[in-house]
Design an enzyme around this catalytic site. Structure first.
Site, PDB file in Angstrom:
ATOM      1  N   ARG A  50      52.270  30.683  44.256  1.00 45.36           N
ATOM      2  CA  ARG A  50      52.885  31.991  44.519  1.00 45.36           C
ATOM      3  C   ARG A  50      54.100  32.280  43.644  1.00 45.36           C
ATOM      4  O   ARG A  50      55.163  32.632  44.124  1.00 45.36           O
ATOM      5  CB  ARG A  50      53.261  32.126  45.989  1.00 45.36           C
ATOM      6  CG  ARG A  50      52.076  32.067  46.898  1.00 45.36           C
ATOM      7  CD  ARG A  50      52.472  32.225  48.338  1.00 45.36           C
ATOM      8  NE  ARG A  50      51.293  32.232  49.183  1.00 45.36           N
ATOM      9  CZ  ARG A  50      51.333  32.346  50.490  1.00 45.36           C
ATOM     10  NH1 ARG A  50      52.479  32.472  51.110  1.00 45.36           N
ATOM     11  NH2 ARG A  50      50.225  32.345  51.182  1.00 45.36           N
ATOM     12  N   MET A  51      53.904  32.207  42.359  1.00 50.06           N
ATOM     13  CA  MET A  51      54.980  32.507  41.415  1.00 50.06           C
ATOM     14  C   MET A  51      54.557  33.624  40.475  1.00 50.06           C
ATOM     15  O   MET A  51      54.701  33.469  39.268  1.00 50.06           O
ATOM     16  CB  MET A  51      55.328  31.236  40.640  1.00 50.06           C
ATOM     17  CG  MET A  51      55.759  30.106  41.537  1.00 50.06           C
ATOM     18  SD  MET A  51      55.882  28.546  40.658  1.00 50.06           S
ATOM     19  CE  MET A  51      54.220  27.907  40.767  1.00 50.06           C
TER      20      MET A  51
END
EC number: 4.2.2.2
Length: 146
Positions: A31-32
């Site tokens: 989740r970047m």
């Protein structure tokens, strides 16, 4: 970074987000960002390892990755930068994800999809990317907010 309310919340289709000049370091898993719907410009970030994936999405987001540096972890299972969440290949092949001018190190790779010259990338562009060779200098002072 989880961007978008849920896969079923279609009002997020007009969302436009820029993720720029960050250093995502060791110990981060995923989740970047993780994107739902909308348009996302991921530009000039430094990714130095991840444990699952760096950039993911569901619900057909447009992702424009430009001038980032991706240093994959040593584990051969986690070399892929991208993860197409909750969608069979027959669906995500039509999503618009592209990598342009990114630097891939230690076996890192990006799986593109959709149209290469789609007008949707115009909505997923917010600033001119610097060359990926300059990522260390533009993210040198990146850090957590206190």
């Amino acid at each position: 970074m989880l961007l978008g309310h849920s896969d079923s919340y279609t009002r997020d289709k007009n969302m436009q987000v820029t993720i720029a000049f960050n250093h995502f370091g060791e110990g981060l898993v995923q989740r970047m960002p993780r994107c739902r719907h909308g348009y996302f410009h991921v530009v000039n970030n430094d990714y130095t390892h991840w444990q699952m994936y760096a950039i993911g999405g569901s619900a057909a987001p447009t992702i424009n990755s430009q001038g980032n540096r991706f240093l994959a972890p040593n584990d051969h299972v986690f070399k892929e930068v991208t993860k197409y969440e909750d969608a069979p290949q027959s669906k995500w092949l039509n999503w618009n994800w592209r990598s342009e001018g990114d630097l891939f190190l230690n076996g890192a790779f990006f799986t593109p999809s959709g149209g290469r010259a789609s007008s949707s990338y115009a909505k997923a562009s917010s600033l001119s990317a610097r060359p990926s060779s300059l990522v260390a200098s533009v993210t040198g002072n990146a850090g957590s907010l206190l």
